[in-house]
Design an enzyme around this catalytic site. Structure first.
Site, mmCIF file in Angstrom:
data_model
loop_
_atom_site.group_PDB
_atom_site.id
_atom_site.type_symbol
_atom_site.label_atom_id
_atom_site.label_comp_id
_atom_site.label_asym_id
_atom_site.label_seq_id
_atom_site.Cartn_x
_atom_site.Cartn_y
_atom_site.Cartn_z
ATOM 1 N N GLU A 162 0.273 -1.307 5.597
ATOM 2 C CA GLU A 162 1.315 -0.857 6.517
ATOM 3 C C GLU A 162 1.060 0.563 6.980
ATOM 4 O OE1 GLU A 162 5.264 1.026 7.574
ATOM 5 O OE2 GLU A 162 3.792 1.566 6.039
ATOM 6 N N GLU A 163 0.535 1.393 6.079
ATOM 7 C CA GLU A 163 0.444 2.824 6.350
ATOM 8 C C GLU A 163 -0.680 3.210 7.311
ATOM 9 O OE1 GLU A 163 2.746 4.611 5.602
ATOM 10 O OE2 GLU A 163 3.671 4.095 3.695
ATOM 11 N N ASP A 166 0.823 -1.213 0.000
ATOM 12 C CA ASP A 166 0.000 0.000 0.000
ATOM 13 C C ASP A 166 0.856 1.260 0.000
ATOM 14 O OD1 ASP A 166 0.773 -0.786 2.658
ATOM 15 O OD2 ASP A 166 -0.592 0.734 3.450
#
Length: 483
Positions: free
Chosen positions: A146-147, A79
């Site tokens: 992840e973000e 992502d």
């Protein structure tokens, strides 16, 4: 335009990056990039699996002569952060990133570039596709989300990976070898307020704070950049005697320092408002003249009339809370020079229709310090009667200076570049700490090419650094220790 990118060296890396950037891949909406990555692995004839949460794992056997080396996990996240300039027309859900070359930099047209962590993903893809690169047995791990929560790393079950060494390709300075990172927790406060009628004599105004640099709320927090939400609150606080708030929207993502904030207000005395407004505007501009040269603070009359505004008592509480809530560096590390230990980003503020919502991201490499700051924020919001929720908690990654793979990278870097690498921990959330919970024996390290302005439309990747980094990756794979 993206053809220019494909002609850059190393072509294997930049072509895979261009392929990846043609696929929309916002956090929480990774279905298309997951399918893209699974098709990529299967088309190469490699073992390809998707786990329960959407992570993709692709396995490739060792090249001839490298079968006796330890298995390596090459890891990056799929992502990307989606940010764009206010005047940029772009739909991240449907469009691929539009890239361009600017000297030694690759940039996007008014949006984030996706080099974080797309260059890491592209690196792994190029290695998987190559028939010439020497390497041990590889497990390519592409994590999701992840973000905005690291749910991919959190959801990866123990026992699924077989590798002995993990190379995380998500560091953003090419002279740095990462050995530790901060953990984080989302702090969200919600409240309500009474709406009252707008005085008939009041005039509607729109106040805007824009033009700030923004950036990564972990890596860039040490710079002391302007936070649009805090600056807007200073303006509202300075003019509160003649101002009633109707609506406020500032910031967009927890992990991005907010660049813009817009408030709709009712002004009871234009003369007094402008007098106080100009004072605070001038003061803020003076404070940030070197850090934020493009900062713009404006107040303009708005067409039409306002129906409702926040009651004076509730407005006073809200402005006090926003003044008191900590933003920025909270504590520097006493053990590692120039490392932020603990910080908070007041990332997003929304006021509308009787509801208030304040979203923060608190980071720290020390769990007790993270808890201390989260508790301090909770106390401030509780004093105003707001409800507070802590969510998305993830651990930091404790440095291991005796790591065998660290010694390999440290020696190789010095041999290739004639100087020692910067072995450091970072004030950002890497997935190593989370992955280490289920894989405690795995030897982990992080490195990557130079990327500037991550999480902002000014994100850019250095072309010369990518070349240096690519050579480093290939040498690391050749020098993985024997089993």
């Amino acid at each position: 335009m993206n053809e220019e990118i494909r002609n850059l060296e190393p072509k294997a890396l930049w072509n895979k990056f261009a392929d990846l950037n043609a696929v929309p891949r916002p956090s929480k909406k990774e279905e298309r990039v997951i399918a893209f990555m699974k098709d990529f692995g299967k088309n190469l004839g490699l073992e390809t699996i998707e786990d329960e949460v959407g992570n993709v794992i692709i396995r490739k056997p060792a090249t001839t002569g490298m079968e006796d080396r330890k298995m390596v996990v090459l890891q990056s996240h799929l992502d990307m952060v989606h940010q764009k300039n206010n005047d940029t027309h772009f739909d991240f859900d449907t469009q691929g990133i539009e890239m361009k070359v600017d000297g030694d930099w690759v940039r996007a047209n008014g949006t984030t570039l996706g080099a974080d962590n797309g260059l890491g993903v592209a690196t792994i893809m190029a290695i998987l596709e190559s028939n010439e690169i020497e390497h041990p047995a590889i497990e390519a791990l592409f994590t999701i989300d992840e973000e905005t929560g690291m749910t991919g790393a959190k959801g990866l079950k123990g026992g699924l990976l077989k590798g002995d060494i993990l190379l995380n390709l998500d560091t953003e300075e090419d002279d740095e070898i990462g050995v530790g990172c901060a953990g984080g927790v989302d702090v969200t406060a919600t409240g309500t307020y009474t709406q009252v009628a707008v005085p008939t004599s009041a005039v509607a105004y729109t106040i805007k704070v824009k033009g700030l640099n923004g950036g990564h709320s972990g890596m860039d927090i040490i710079k002391g950049l302007g936070n649009a939400n805090k600056l807007m609150n200073r303006i509202l606080f300075a003019t509160k005697e003649v101002l009633q708030l109707a609506k406020l929207e500032g910031g967009s993502l927890r992990n991005a320092i907010p660049r813009e904030s817009v408030a709709l207000v009712a002004i009871s005395s234009e003369e007094k408002f402008h007098s106080e407004f100009e004072k605070i505007k001038k003061g803020i501009a003076l404070e940030y003249k070197s850090l934020e040269p493009k900062l713009s603070i404006t107040a303009e009359k708005t067409d039409g009339t306002l129906a409702k505004v926040m009651a004076a008592e509730d407005q006073g509480l809200f402005l006090d809370v926003m003044n008191a809530a900590h933003n920025g560096v909270y504590r520097m590390s006493p053990d590692i020079a120039d490392l932020v230990e603990t910080s908070n980003n007041i990332a997003k503020v929304s006021v509308a229709n009787g509801n208030i919502k304040v979203e923060c991201l608190t980071r720290s490499s020390v769990e007790t310090s993270k808890d201390s700051l989260a508790n301090a924020l909770t106390s401030v919001f509780n004093l105003a009667g707001y409800k507070v929720k802590l969510a998305g908690d993830y651990p930091g990654w404790a440095p291991n200076m005796d790591s065998p793979i660290l010694k390999v990278l440290d020696n190789l870097y010095q041999k290739m570049n004639g100087e020692k690498a910067n072995v450091a921990a970072c004030h950002a959330g890497l997935e190593c700490g989370i992955l280490g919970q289920n894989y405690p024996e795995m030897d982990m390290i992080s490195f990557g090419p130079t990327i500037k302005g991550a999480h902002s439309p000014d994100e850019r990747a250095s072309i010369s650094s990518a070349q240096k980094y690519w050579k480093f990756v290939l040498e690391i794979l050749k020098n993985i220790p024997k089993k």
